[in-house]
Motif scaffolding. Sequence first.
Motif, PDB file in Angstrom:
ATOM      1  N   TYR A 201       0.825  -1.210   0.000  1.00 17.49           N
ATOM      2  CA  TYR A 201       0.000   0.000   0.000  1.00 17.49           C
ATOM      3  C   TYR A 201       0.859   1.260   0.000  1.00 17.49           C
ATOM      4  O   TYR A 201       0.588   2.217  -0.736  1.00 17.49           O
ATOM      5  N   ALA A 202       1.927   1.274   0.823  1.00 14.16           N
ATOM      6  CA  ALA A 202       2.762   2.469   0.938  1.00 14.16           C
ATOM      7  C   ALA A 202       3.434   2.805  -0.386  1.00 14.16           C
ATOM      8  O   ALA A 202       3.502   3.972  -0.799  1.00 14.16           O
ATOM      9  N   ALA A 203       3.941   1.790  -1.082  1.00 19.41           N
ATOM     10  CA  ALA A 203       4.617   2.034  -2.353  1.00 19.41           C
ATOM     11  C   ALA A 203       3.637   2.549  -3.411  1.00 19.41           C
ATOM     12  O   ALA A 203       3.951   3.486  -4.168  1.00 19.41           O
ATOM     13  N   ARG A 204       2.483   1.950  -3.459  1.00 19.25           N
ATOM     14  CA  ARG A 204       1.489   2.382  -4.440  1.00 19.25           C
ATOM     15  C   ARG A 204       1.022   3.808  -4.148  1.00 19.25           C
ATOM     16  O   ARG A 204       0.863   4.631  -5.056  1.00 19.25           O
ATOM     17  N   LEU A 205       0.773   4.100  -2.871  1.00 17.66           N
ATOM     18  CA  LEU A 205       0.318   5.435  -2.493  1.00 17.66           C
ATOM     19  C   LEU A 205       1.375   6.489  -2.814  1.00 17.66           C
ATOM     20  O   LEU A 205       1.054   7.593  -3.281  1.00 17.66           O
ATOM     21  N   THR A 206       2.647   6.161  -2.594  1.00 20.74           N
ATOM     22  CA  THR A 206       3.722   7.113  -2.887  1.00 20.74           C
ATOM     23  C   THR A 206       3.756   7.456  -4.366  1.00 20.74           C
ATOM     24  O   THR A 206       3.818   8.642  -4.750  1.00 20.74           O
ATOM     25  N   ASN A 207       3.711   6.442  -5.221  1.00 21.62           N
ATOM     26  CA  ASN A 207       3.746   6.691  -6.666  1.00 21.62           C
ATOM     27  C   ASN A 207       2.494   7.423  -7.135  1.00 21.62           C
ATOM     28  O   ASN A 207       2.565   8.301  -8.007  1.00 21.62           O
ATOM     29  N   ALA A 208       1.355   7.051  -6.560  1.00 25.36           N
ATOM     30  CA  ALA A 208       0.108   7.716  -6.953  1.00 25.36           C
ATOM     31  C   ALA A 208       0.130   9.185  -6.548  1.00 25.36           C
ATOM     32  O   ALA A 208      -0.327  10.058  -7.301  1.00 25.36           O
ATOM     33  N   SER A 209       0.669   9.480  -5.380  1.00 28.91           N
ATOM     34  CA  SER A 209       0.748  10.868  -4.920  1.00 28.91           C
ATOM     35  C   SER A 209       1.681  11.688  -5.794  1.00 28.91           C
ATOM     36  O   SER A 209       1.427  12.874  -6.070  1.00 28.91           O
ATOM     37  N   GLN A 210       2.763  11.090  -6.247  1.00 20.78           N
ATOM     38  CA  GLN A 210       3.676  11.799  -7.146  1.00 20.78           C
ATOM     39  C   GLN A 210       3.007  12.064  -8.493  1.00 20.78           C
ATOM     40  O   GLN A 210       3.152  13.150  -9.060  1.00 20.78           O
ATOM     41  N   ALA A 211       2.275  11.076  -9.001  1.00 18.73           N
ATOM     42  CA  ALA A 211       1.577  11.265 -10.279  1.00 18.73           C
ATOM     43  C   ALA A 211       0.496  12.331 -10.161  1.00 18.73           C
ATOM     44  O   ALA A 211       0.216  13.059 -11.127  1.00 18.73           O
ATOM     45  N   GLU A 212      -0.073  12.448  -8.982  1.00 16.78           N
ATOM     46  CA  GLU A 212      -1.150  13.400  -8.757  1.00 16.78           C
ATOM     47  C   GLU A 212      -0.680  14.850  -8.869  1.00 16.78           C
ATOM     48  O   GLU A 212      -1.474  15.763  -9.106  1.00 16.78           O
ATOM     49  N   ARG A 213       0.619  15.066  -8.700  1.00 15.64           N
ATOM     50  CA  ARG A 213       1.156  16.427  -8.753  1.00 15.64           C
ATOM     51  C   ARG A 213       1.177  17.002 -10.161  1.00 15.64           C
ATOM     52  O   ARG A 213       1.293  18.216 -10.342  1.00 15.64           O
ATOM     53  N   GLN A 214       1.079  16.138 -11.169  1.00 18.52           N
ATOM     54  CA  GLN A 214       1.076  16.606 -12.549  1.00 18.52           C
ATOM     55  C   GLN A 214      -0.366  16.697 -13.037  1.00 18.52           C
ATOM     56  O   GLN A 214      -1.118  15.718 -12.985  1.00 18.52           O
ATOM     57  N   SER A 215      -0.739  17.861 -13.522  1.00 19.17           N
ATOM     58  CA  SER A 215      -2.114  18.086 -13.947  1.00 19.17           C
ATOM     59  C   SER A 215      -2.480  17.209 -15.141  1.00 19.17           C
ATOM     60  O   SER A 215      -1.696  17.053 -16.080  1.00 19.17           O
ATOM     61  N   THR A 216      -3.686  16.641 -15.088  1.00 20.93           N
ATOM     62  CA  THR A 216      -4.224  15.906 -16.232  1.00 20.93           C
ATOM     63  C   THR A 216      -5.487  16.563 -16.761  1.00 20.93           C
ATOM     64  O   THR A 216      -6.095  16.063 -17.704  1.00 20.93           O
ATOM     65  N   SER A 217      -5.887  17.677 -16.157  1.00 22.89           N
ATOM     66  CA  SER A 217      -7.078  18.386 -16.602  1.00 22.89           C
ATOM     67  C   SER A 217      -6.723  19.282 -17.784  1.00 22.89           C
ATOM     68  O   SER A 217      -5.600  19.286 -18.284  1.00 22.89           O
ATOM     69  N   THR A 218      -7.679  20.078 -18.217  1.00 21.04           N
ATOM     70  CA  THR A 218      -7.423  21.003 -19.321  1.00 21.04           C
ATOM     71  C   THR A 218      -6.595  22.203 -18.870  1.00 21.04           C
ATOM     72  O   THR A 218      -6.060  22.928 -19.704  1.00 21.04           O
ATOM     73  N   THR A 219      -6.485  22.421 -17.565  1.00 19.55           N
ATOM     74  CA  THR A 219      -5.762  23.567 -17.027  1.00 19.55           C
ATOM     75  C   THR A 219      -4.357  23.166 -16.600  1.00 19.55           C
ATOM     76  O   THR A 219      -4.172  22.132 -15.959  1.00 19.55           O
ATOM     77  N   LEU A 220      -3.381  23.977 -16.941  1.00 21.20           N
ATOM     78  CA  LEU A 220      -2.011  23.735 -16.513  1.00 21.20           C
ATOM     79  C   LEU A 220      -1.847  24.118 -15.040  1.00 21.20           C
ATOM     80  O   LEU A 220      -2.638  24.873 -14.479  1.00 21.20           O
ATOM     81  N   ASP A 221      -0.801  23.595 -14.429  1.00 20.79           N
ATOM     82  CA  ASP A 221      -0.447  24.020 -13.080  1.00 20.79           C
ATOM     83  C   ASP A 221      -0.180  25.527 -13.106  1.00 20.79           C
ATOM     84  O   ASP A 221       0.655  26.004 -13.881  1.00 20.79           O
ATOM     85  N   PRO A 222      -0.897  26.324 -12.297  1.00 21.04           N
ATOM     86  CA  PRO A 222      -0.720  27.791 -12.343  1.00 21.04           C
ATOM     87  C   PRO A 222       0.724  28.234 -12.149  1.00 21.04           C
ATOM     88  O   PRO A 222       1.184  29.162 -12.821  1.00 21.04           O
ATOM     89  N   GLN A 223       1.445  27.598 -11.213  1.00 25.07           N
ATOM     90  CA  GLN A 223       2.841  27.980 -11.002  1.00 25.07           C
ATOM     91  C   GLN A 223       3.681  27.678 -12.231  1.00 25.07           C
ATOM     92  O   GLN A 223       4.560  28.447 -12.615  1.00 25.07           O
ATOM     93  N   PHE A 224       3.410  26.546 -12.867  1.00 23.29           N
ATOM     94  CA  PHE A 224       4.134  26.181 -14.086  1.00 23.29           C
ATOM     95  C   PHE A 224       3.839  27.190 -15.200  1.00 23.29           C
ATOM     96  O   PHE A 224       4.736  27.604 -15.941  1.00 23.29           O
ATOM     97  N   GLU A 225       2.593  27.614 -15.299  1.00 21.46           N
ATOM     98  CA  GLU A 225       2.216  28.562 -16.347  1.00 21.46           C
ATOM     99  C   GLU A 225       2.849  29.926 -16.107  1.00 21.46           C
ATOM    100  O   GLU A 225       3.334  30.578 -17.044  1.00 21.46           O
ATOM    101  N   ARG A 226       2.870  30.360 -14.847  1.00 20.58           N
ATOM    102  CA  ARG A 226       3.443  31.673 -14.536  1.00 20.58           C
ATOM    103  C   ARG A 226       4.972  31.691 -14.648  1.00 20.58           C
ATOM    104  O   ARG A 226       5.567  32.733 -14.873  1.00 20.58           O
ATOM    105  N   ALA A 227       5.599  30.509 -14.501  1.00 17.78           N
ATOM    106  CA  ALA A 227       7.061  30.446 -14.468  1.00 17.78           C
ATOM    107  C   ALA A 227       7.698  30.874 -15.785  1.00 17.78           C
ATOM    108  O   ALA A 227       8.804  31.415 -15.799  1.00 17.78           O
TER     109      ALA A 227
END
Length: 531
Positions: A201-227
Amino acid sequence: MMPRQLLRRLRAYQAGQPLPCGEKLRVWLADPVDCLLISFVRMGGESRPWGVAYGSPHEPPTVLTVPEARNRDLVAQMMAQFAPALLRHLRHPDYQPSKPDSAEDLRPLRQVWLANDTHLDMLHQLEYAFARTQHGGAQRPVLNALGRACGWLFRESQRPGQMAVIVAAQALREAYTFPAETIRQQHLGYLLAWLETDGDYAARLTNASQAERQSTSTTLDPQFERAGLDDWVARWGAAARVGEAADMQRWSSRIDTVIREELQRRHDLLVNSLVRLRSDPRAVNQGVATLVRATVQEQWLQYTRLELNRDDELDGPAFFPAAETDRHPAAAASRYLVHQAAAELVEGLLVHDDAELLAEAIAAGDAFQGNIRAAHEASDGRSTRPVWTIQDAANRQLRLRIESRVSVVGFPERHGVITGIRPAGDGTLLIDVELKGRKTDRQPGPGLHAFAPTDARSLVGRSVAFVTRAADEISRTKSRRVWQQQGPGAWLTHAVPGTRFPHPGEEDEAPEPDDALVVDQALRRTREATP
């Protein structure tokens, strides 16, 4: 959340990994050549796309971007390039060698795959932008056709049981139970990380949490866009104002590179979702084939027929609803009843080929299962009237009542009516069901249905389950009767479609119409025209 859904979630937490949900898959997986994967990216605060990626799952996607998403003309040009691919995929009459003449010409069903609900919402935004636009010059017809196609796809996605528009995140949630909060399960990358990671569970949750940081919606990460992107867009705009073509190309290329990478990542997630579902060893629920046929029929009635400008006696005129509302009383009533029929069909269809769905229906009180205690014929000498008595031992409140219509699980054509419910004295219920359909038929092979319904010697002691019978045809018939132009109130409901309503999407600056004034004017003209 239903009790059984909660139980599955707890079991997934206990196992530390996603668990299959149900015995069978409930989504149709079209052949790769019949799948069009679409991903969008938009600028923060804007409704129109900044870029689009589209293509089949076995080929690199076609990627289109614009340097400035707030430039309406640039976005329109990009969408005009994208439109033919979508229109050909949906077999639009103007993009086929020969015009389709019936629903059969739309087979096999072609699907549109999207990552999550934000990409689905973009279809609605494209309908707003282009379905009735007066801009675009020579490209206006293809933009209008694109807007209408996106509008139909968005509306069809809301109909229960449809198989034309597949949202990947939703398909995975229906196929698996994830040990995660419901809100986090909206993220497609998060779900795939749970499925693709090995370990506890811990390994799966860690990888899932890391994947969650990258946007998959139509909107980019605001910080990434402003950078960087914000500055590059500003520099492109400054160069465009003075006509510096070299600078425009340089900044446009930088913007394109970043947006292209974001779109490619979303496209790859869609491909991985399809691969994951195709590799699932479970079979597809047999009832899904019926849903596919219904989807093809809906595409003909609600999209292709209208593009051909053909009225239908049972399903109304060739009328496209507005993006924000129906603007057509009869159409609104008809679509409500069609959606009701679709929901009833799904509920009463898939349960016959999935023990997990049957268990949920029993727990909800919409089905019962038990042993046949008696089987006899209550004949009046004119027709066969088989009656079964089933002992139901489930400890829950039964929502079915006398006169409820039910069908035999696994043999839906054999249906009947509950004629009696009484306690057995040991805490169980005895339920009498008089069979009304397939009263003499037998199915080949072993099992309960191989015997005649009145063969008490062979039936008594065998297990059988009944579920609420689907009543979708009743609602579908009502939806067709809505279009009849006779009867009380028809002078009102069928007069409004002839009225020309302003539509805010026709011009960006067009004011919102006064609904009360519009309806009042329509009624006044109708009364004047009524003899």
